[in-house]
Design a protein around this motif. Structure first.
Motif, PDB file in Angstrom:
ATOM      1  N   ARG A   3      63.807   3.522  21.477  1.00  0.00           N
ATOM      2  CA  ARG A   3      62.942   4.234  22.402  1.00  0.00           C
ATOM      3  C   ARG A   3      63.308   5.704  22.291  1.00  0.00           C
ATOM      4  NH1 ARG A   3      62.210   6.558  27.100  1.00  0.00           N
ATOM      5  NH2 ARG A   3      60.474   6.038  28.452  1.00  0.00           N
ATOM      6  N   TYR A   4      62.337   6.527  22.004  1.00  0.00           N
ATOM      7  CA  TYR A   4      62.568   7.956  21.845  1.00  0.00           C
ATOM      8  C   TYR A   4      62.275   8.665  23.163  1.00  0.00           C
ATOM      9  CZ  TYR A   4      62.580   6.701  16.936  1.00  0.00           C
ATOM     10  OH  TYR A   4      62.872   6.116  15.727  1.00  0.00           O
ATOM     11  N   THR A   5      63.186   9.534  23.576  1.00  0.00           N
ATOM     12  CA  THR A   5      62.993  10.261  24.828  1.00  0.00           C
ATOM     13  C   THR A   5      62.754  11.753  24.605  1.00  0.00           C
ATOM     14  OG1 THR A   5      65.384  10.559  25.082  1.00  0.00           O
ATOM     15  CG2 THR A   5      64.385   8.626  26.150  1.00  0.00           C
ATOM     16  N   ILE A  27      53.224   8.821  19.486  1.00  0.00           N
ATOM     17  CA  ILE A  27      54.602   8.351  19.661  1.00  0.00           C
ATOM     18  C   ILE A  27      55.171   8.834  20.997  1.00  0.00           C
ATOM     19  CG2 ILE A  27      56.959   8.527  18.751  1.00  0.00           C
ATOM     20  CD1 ILE A  27      55.624   8.660  15.936  1.00  0.00           C
ATOM     21  N   ALA A  28      54.911  10.083  21.334  1.00  0.00           N
ATOM     22  CA  ALA A  28      55.404  10.623  22.609  1.00  0.00           C
ATOM     23  C   ALA A  28      54.821   9.846  23.784  1.00  0.00           C
ATOM     24  CB  ALA A  28      55.057  12.110  22.720  1.00  0.00           C
ATOM     25  N   ARG A  29      53.527   9.552  23.709  1.00  0.00           N
ATOM     26  CA  ARG A  29      52.862   8.834  24.791  1.00  0.00           C
ATOM     27  C   ARG A  29      53.419   7.405  24.917  1.00  0.00           C
ATOM     28  NH1 ARG A  29      47.567  10.508  24.120  1.00  0.00           N
ATOM     29  NH2 ARG A  29      47.838  12.041  25.750  1.00  0.00           N
ATOM     30  N   GLN A  32      56.762   7.743  26.485  1.00  0.00           N
ATOM     31  CA  GLN A  32      56.833   8.637  27.639  1.00  0.00           C
ATOM     32  C   GLN A  32      57.932   9.680  27.422  1.00  0.00           C
ATOM     33  OE1 GLN A  32      57.294   5.828  30.882  1.00  0.00           O
ATOM     34  NE2 GLN A  32      55.090   5.568  31.049  1.00  0.00           N
ATOM     35  N   ALA A  33      57.910  10.266  26.235  1.00  0.00           N
ATOM     36  CA  ALA A  33      58.966  11.185  25.800  1.00  0.00           C
ATOM     37  C   ALA A  33      58.596  12.644  26.045  1.00  0.00           C
ATOM     38  CB  ALA A  33      59.235  10.983  24.303  1.00  0.00           C
ATOM     39  N   GLN A  34      59.628  13.473  26.106  1.00  0.00           N
ATOM     40  CA  GLN A  34      59.423  14.918  26.116  1.00  0.00           C
ATOM     41  C   GLN A  34      59.074  15.337  24.694  1.00  0.00           C
ATOM     42  OE1 GLN A  34      63.072  16.667  27.459  1.00  0.00           O
ATOM     43  NE2 GLN A  34      62.601  16.336  29.608  1.00  0.00           N
ATOM     44  N   LEU A  35      58.063  16.171  24.563  1.00  0.00           N
ATOM     45  CA  LEU A  35      57.649  16.652  23.245  1.00  0.00           C
ATOM     46  C   LEU A  35      57.869  18.155  23.187  1.00  0.00           C
ATOM     47  CD1 LEU A  35      56.268  16.153  20.485  1.00  0.00           C
ATOM     48  CD2 LEU A  35      54.068  16.548  21.643  1.00  0.00           C
ATOM     49  N   GLU A 104      69.409  17.694  22.029  1.00  0.00           N
ATOM     50  CA  GLU A 104      69.684  16.254  22.049  1.00  0.00           C
ATOM     51  C   GLU A 104      68.435  15.446  21.696  1.00  0.00           C
ATOM     52  OE1 GLU A 104      71.494  15.467  25.847  1.00  0.00           O
ATOM     53  OE2 GLU A 104      73.317  16.552  25.301  1.00  0.00           O
ATOM     54  N   THR A 105      67.738  15.930  20.668  1.00  0.00           N
ATOM     55  CA  THR A 105      66.535  15.278  20.162  1.00  0.00           C
ATOM     56  C   THR A 105      66.897  13.937  19.541  1.00  0.00           C
ATOM     57  OG1 THR A 105      65.516  17.421  19.731  1.00  0.00           O
ATOM     58  CG2 THR A 105      64.679  15.570  18.452  1.00  0.00           C
TER      59      THR A 105
END
Length: 151
Positions: A3-5, A27-29, A32-35, A104-105
């Protein structure tokens, strides 16, 4: 599946950069990640091997300001909120790695032109970002914009 944040989308602000946005937003959607967005401006001195008989700082500042304006326009066209926008000057791969570490990507998204052979091994920014990246890297195949429809 991971899961990418925090996702960092690296764009060169060419017409092909738009092709990356759909994949990055998808992918962000889903996560629910910060882009965040990054654009790296290579210093003018790189183009001249460092031996420039004049002060290029004013021109470099204009290039940086132009890049900031283009990146803001790019961000506004995305169908997703952009957390941070970075316009940095330096070596593309090094700066992407630095920002990805600092922020911290956990996923870097870059475009790949699908070169083959030596061009892939020697000249690909996506390949350079992949090696030494502090997190996962997704290289999205981008295609040159065609003036005419080709079958």
């Amino acid at each position: 599946m991971a899961r990418y944040t925090r996702i960092l989308l690296a764009v060169d602000l060419s017409d092909e950069s738009v092709q990356l946005s759909d994949r990055a937003v998808e992918i962000a959607r889903q996560n629910q990640a910060q882009l965040s967005l990054i654009h790296v401006v290579e210093p003018l001195s790189f183009a001249y091997g460092g031996d420039v008989p004049m002060d290029l700082s004013t021109i470099q500042e204009q290039l940086d300001e132009h890049a900031r304006a283009k990146l803001s326009t790019y961000a506004q066209q995305l169908d997703y909120p952009v957390d941070k926008k970075f316009v940095v000057t330096g070596n593309t791969e090094t700066e992407i790695h630095r920002i990805a570490s600092n922020e911290e990507t956990d996923l870097i998204i870059v475009g790949s032109h699908g070169r083959h052979g030596l061009a892939l091994l020697l000249g690909s920014t996506a390949n350079g970002v992949l090696h030494g990246a502090p997190c996962d890297v997704l290289a999205v195949r981008v295609h040159k914009e065609k003036k005419e429809e080709e079958e």
